[in-house]
Design a protein around this motif. Structure first.
Motif, PDB file in Angstrom:
ATOM      1  N   LEU A  93      -1.333  -1.919 -42.110  1.00 47.33           N
ATOM      2  CA  LEU A  93      -2.233  -2.882 -41.484  1.00 47.33           C
ATOM      3  C   LEU A  93      -2.606  -2.518 -40.054  1.00 47.33           C
ATOM      4  O   LEU A  93      -1.823  -1.920 -39.321  1.00 47.33           O
ATOM      5  N   GLY A  94      -3.798  -2.939 -39.657  1.00 52.88           N
ATOM      6  CA  GLY A  94      -4.251  -2.716 -38.291  1.00 52.88           C
ATOM      7  C   GLY A  94      -4.941  -3.942 -37.718  1.00 52.88           C
ATOM      8  O   GLY A  94      -5.648  -4.658 -38.436  1.00 52.88           O
ATOM      9  N   LYS A  95      -4.705  -4.153 -36.410  1.00 53.14           N
ATOM     10  CA  LYS A  95      -5.327  -5.296 -35.722  1.00 53.14           C
ATOM     11  C   LYS A  95      -6.340  -4.878 -34.663  1.00 53.14           C
ATOM     12  O   LYS A  95      -7.102  -5.717 -34.179  1.00 53.14           O
ATOM     13  N   THR A  96      -6.323  -3.617 -34.260  1.00 48.82           N
ATOM     14  CA  THR A  96      -7.199  -3.161 -33.181  1.00 48.82           C
ATOM     15  C   THR A  96      -7.981  -1.928 -33.632  1.00 48.82           C
ATOM     16  O   THR A  96      -7.654  -1.290 -34.635  1.00 48.82           O
ATOM     17  N   GLU A  97      -8.985  -1.584 -32.849  1.00 47.95           N
ATOM     18  CA  GLU A  97      -9.767  -0.380 -33.159  1.00 47.95           C
ATOM     19  C   GLU A  97      -8.900   0.869 -33.078  1.00 47.95           C
ATOM     20  O   GLU A  97      -9.086   1.812 -33.857  1.00 47.95           O
ATOM     21  N   GLN A  98      -7.943   0.880 -32.141  1.00 50.66           N
ATOM     22  CA  GLN A  98      -7.038   2.021 -32.046  1.00 50.66           C
ATOM     23  C   GLN A  98      -6.160   2.111 -33.298  1.00 50.66           C
ATOM     24  O   GLN A  98      -5.901   3.208 -33.804  1.00 50.66           O
ATOM     25  N   HIS A  99      -5.720   0.966 -33.801  1.00 48.89           N
ATOM     26  CA  HIS A  99      -4.961   0.955 -35.051  1.00 48.89           C
ATOM     27  C   HIS A  99      -5.780   1.587 -36.177  1.00 48.89           C
ATOM     28  O   HIS A  99      -5.268   2.390 -36.964  1.00 48.89           O
TER      29      HIS A  99
END
Length: 377
Positions: A93-99
């Protein structure tokens, strides 16, 4: 000499037990030496149970793919024990653009090796797992990943190996490998007991480094604490294996209904070891729980039943060493799994059994050779 076998395996974890089982199936005599008082007392029974291909380095990914295609789906039947293997996919899972950039790089890496993995939107991730927070904006999705029960699986290999005649010695901490006629032939325990075999396999986690040093071989590894926790049983929610781009946590819901999670807080390196026992810490557990709640608000009220910890053998490049040692014929290394050895454990065991009897391994292991750390000349 009763302490003699065709193969001596040092280490009674998932790797050692699986290797012993597959060797015994070939009719090879095997002795397994475990330094602690309990089989599976290391990371093999202290992990999140992931059986995944996604998120792996290209060098070990072929083993993971091969194991999931040829071993895991039939392992419970073969071992006669329900390993609680579920192949329901893995969401990272990712929450940010960097993720998302991190996940995209991992996805591209895996796809280049032929793995069925893709990037999906946050909404698609919530269709797969409705309990996700709306803060998740994207994820990687591998439908052929899954999870299993690490303790049950490790002990199932142990049980079947014993039934096939493998001899196990616990409390047998190996301190030295000795060469006879230029070959690795003996191992010596801290009690002075000697065990002799035509082939010696070091699969003792971080402890393999000091043992290999006794014959002039070094694998650059460090030891790292890893802490896990289990919740009280919850209603059935989802069967996917979970992880995050930021490595906040990883884990899954078990057949029992409880959730098993592992994670990191950043303070692990500052915890003090107590007489060789991996420490647990309320600060670490709290940090992991905060990470979990940030992705799964529905688990906010779930009670933690217990926490536990174990040691990881972290290789310098985070990829294991699975390799014969040309300078010391008869010695095979299987260490440095860097916290992701359980999922490939059965496959590695089968490949090691092939190496030990001189067969060509079914997966190319050249990229995992021990001498990859040597300086270029």
């Amino acid at each position: 000499m009763t302490n003699t076998a065709d193969v001596i395996i040092v280490g009674g974890g998932i790797i050692g037990n699986a290797t012993a089982y597959y060797l015994a199936k070939k009719g090879v005599s095997v002795i397994v030496l475990e330094g602690s008082d309990y089989i599976g007392n290391g990371g093999s029974s202290r992990n999140g149970g992931g059986v995944r291909q996604s998120g792996r380095d290209k060098r070990e990914l072929p083993i993971a793919i091969w194991g999931i295609q040829t071993i895991w789906p039939w392992l419970s039947e073969e071992l006669g024990v329900d390993c609680e293997y579920y192949q329901k996919g893995n969401l990272r899972l990712g929450k940010t653009e960097q993720h998302l950039k991190t996940l995209q790089a991992l996805t591209d890496n895996a796809k280049s090796c032929g793995l069925d993995v893709s990037m999906i939107t946050g909404d698609t991730a919530r269709e797969i797992c409705p309990y996700l927070t709306h803060e998740v904006i994207g994820a990687s999705w591998c439908p052929t990943d899954g999870h299993a029960n690490p303790m049950v699986t490790t002990l199932a290999f142990y049980r079947r190996a014993r039934q096939l005649g493998v001899r196990f010695f616990t409390g047998a901490r190996v301190t030295e490998v000795k060469k006879l006629g230029g070959r690795a032939r003996e191992v010596v325990t801290c009690e002075g007991d000697r065990f002799e075999g035509a082939t010696i396999i070091l699969a003792a986690g971080y402890g393999s480094r000091a043992i290999a040093n006794t014959v002039g071989i070094d694998v650059p590894m460090s030891q790292q604490i890893d802490e896990a926790l289990v919740t009280e049983a919850q209603p059935p929610m989802f069967w996917q294996m979970l992880g995050t781009a930021a490595a906040d946590f990883y884990g899954h819901q078990t057949q029992h209904g409880s959730f098993v999670f592992g994670g990191a807080s950043g303070i692990e390196d500052f915890l003090e070891e107590t007489e060789g026992i991996p420490p647990t810490n309320s600060l670490t557990s709290s940090a992991v729980c905060r990470g979990i709640m940030g992705y799964f608000p529905a688990l906010r009220e779930a009670k933690i039943v217990r926490t536990w910890s174990g040691w990881l053998d972290i290789c310098a490049d985070k990829v294991p060493v699975i390799s014969p040692v040309c300078e010391v014929p008869g010695l095979i290394l299987a260490c440095g799994f860097s916290g992701h050895g359980f999922g490939i454990g059965p496959a590695v065991g089968k490949l090691l059994s092939q190496l030990a009897v001189g067969d060509q391994p079914e997966v190319d292991l050249h990229a995992l050779r021990y001498d990859r750390f040597k300086a270029n000349k």
